[in-house]
Design an enzyme around this catalytic site. Sequence first.
Site, short mmCIF file in Angstrom:
data_model
loop_
_atom_site.label_atom_id
_atom_site.label_comp_id
_atom_site.label_asym_id
_atom_site.label_seq_id
_atom_site.Cartn_x
_atom_site.Cartn_y
_atom_site.Cartn_z
N ASP A 12 0.58 -1.33 -0.04
CA ASP A 12 -0.01 -0.20 -0.20
C ASP A 12 0.82 1.56 0.29
OD1 ASP A 12 -2.35 1.17 -0.34
OD2 ASP A 12 -2.74 1.85 2.47
N HIS A 29 2.51 3.60 -8.87
CA HIS A 29 2.49 2.48 -9.39
C HIS A 29 3.21 2.00 -10.36
CE1 HIS A 29 -1.27 2.17 -7.99
NE2 HIS A 29 -2.37 3.44 -8.81
N SER A 57 -7.68 -5.37 -5.16
CA SER A 57 -9.11 -6.45 -4.28
C SER A 57 -10.19 -5.73 -4.77
CB SER A 57 -8.99 -5.47 -2.88
OG SER A 57 -9.39 -4.19 -3.49
N TRP A 61 -11.96 -1.72 -7.86
CA TRP A 61 -13.36 -1.33 -8.56
C TRP A 61 -13.27 -0.08 -9.00
CZ3 TRP A 61 -11.91 -3.89 -13.29
CH2 TRP A 61 -11.55 -5.55 -12.98
N LEU A 122 10.30 -21.00 -5.91
CA LEU A 122 9.78 -19.66 -4.88
C LEU A 122 8.03 -19.92 -5.16
CD1 LEU A 122 8.91 -17.50 -3.33
CD2 LEU A 122 9.60 -15.67 -4.92
C1 IPE Z 1 -5.28 -2.74 -0.15
O1 IPE Z 1 -5.47 -1.18 -0.74
C2 IPE Z 1 -5.06 -3.30 -1.35
C3 IPE Z 1 -4.13 -3.80 -1.90
C4 IPE Z 1 -2.95 -3.18 -1.57
C5 IPE Z 1 -4.29 -4.27 -3.82
P1 IPE Z 1 -6.28 -0.20 -0.28
O2 IPE Z 1 -5.36 0.86 -0.14
O3 IPE Z 1 -6.92 -0.77 -1.30
O4 IPE Z 1 -7.24 -0.40 0.96
P2 IPE Z 1 -7.75 0.96 1.34
O5 IPE Z 1 -9.21 0.86 0.71
O6 IPE Z 1 -7.57 2.03 1.90
O7 IPE Z 1 -8.42 -0.02 2.85
C1 IPE Z 2 -1.49 0.00 -3.06
O1 IPE Z 2 -1.44 1.88 -3.02
C2 IPE Z 2 -1.42 -0.75 -4.87
C3 IPE Z 2 -2.82 -0.79 -5.10
C4 IPE Z 2 -4.55 -0.50 -4.11
C5 IPE Z 2 -3.41 -1.24 -6.29
P1 IPE Z 2 -2.66 2.29 -3.54
O2 IPE Z 2 -2.43 2.89 -4.41
O3 IPE Z 2 -3.91 2.04 -2.58
O4 IPE Z 2 -2.06 3.74 -3.17
P2 IPE Z 2 -2.69 4.69 -1.93
O5 IPE Z 2 -3.09 3.83 -0.03
O6 IPE Z 2 -3.75 5.27 -2.00
O7 IPE Z 2 -1.55 5.95 -1.30
MG MG Z 3 -3.97 2.96 -0.31
#
Ligand code: IPE
Ligand code: IPE
Ligand code: MG
Length: 226
Positions: A12, A29, A57, A61, A122
């Site tokens: 995250d 990203h 997740s 979407w 792995l």
């Molecule tokens: C969780 O991160 C999902 C992934 C890292 C793929 P999110 O950034 O989407 O989580 P929330 O919505 O802040 O809880």
């Molecule tokens: C996690 O990083 C990656 C994905 C959910 C794909 P975020 O995109 O949620 O990054 P923040 O939390 O908004 O900084």
């Molecule tokens: Mg996030």
Amino acid sequence: MNPLNHVAIIMDGNGRWGLKNKNSRNAGHKAGLLTVEKIIKSSIKQKIKHLTLYAFSTENWRRPKKEINFLFNLLEQFLINRIDDLHKQNIKLKIIGVKDFSLKLNNLLKLAEKKTSKNKLLQINLALNYGSKFELINAFKLLRKNNDKINEKNLIKYFQTKNIPDPDMLIRTGDTKRLSNFLLWQLAYAEIFFEKKLWPDFNEKDYIKLINKFKKLKRNFGNINE
Ligand code: IPE
Ligand code: IPE
Ligand code: MG
């Protein structure tokens, strides 16, 4: 010292990193993908057998279409450019989550899984369109359909993580303390580490520090440990 077989990571903080450093979430990203490469390498050095990465997740979407398209494009390019090398390195790729993307991406994912299915060094479990609540409900539906007795063994055979041992440790980067619908059942006894750094800033040194912390913990599993 605790043995470490399986590390799960909620990667995250990409969006915030991108906005801070390059004025675009998508740049975060892209940078996050470089961290993925570093952590794969380091996991091999650490002799970890399973690395589970939360990449998208079932709730993601809800994001703007532009960001979703960018993410899946990045994944397509990664598969096209990197799968042969991963295969040569004896890495197995397994998708957990429902493969419900474009025909092109679905096929690339299936091919990558098939190509690497016998590899042993792995196993990377990529959680894509994954949600733990969906996984649980789906498993209960299959239990009922097959008239199976309700018990742990029967339930977990319908999980998308079937044949994957439960994670020993969970790392979530990005300074947020929640599970976001990730492996709710499977993390029942995982040691959890919340890391302040945003995913693109997380590096091998940070990773090894957490691994060493994990190795020194007392793991009780309900027992007493004196
Ligand atoms: C969780 O991160 C999902 C992934 C890292 C793929 P999110 O950034 O989407 O989580 P929330 O919505 O802040 O809880
Ligand atoms: C996690 O990083 C990656 C994905 C959910 C794909 P975020 O995109 O949620 O990054 P923040 O939390 O908004 O900084
Ligand atoms: Mg996030």
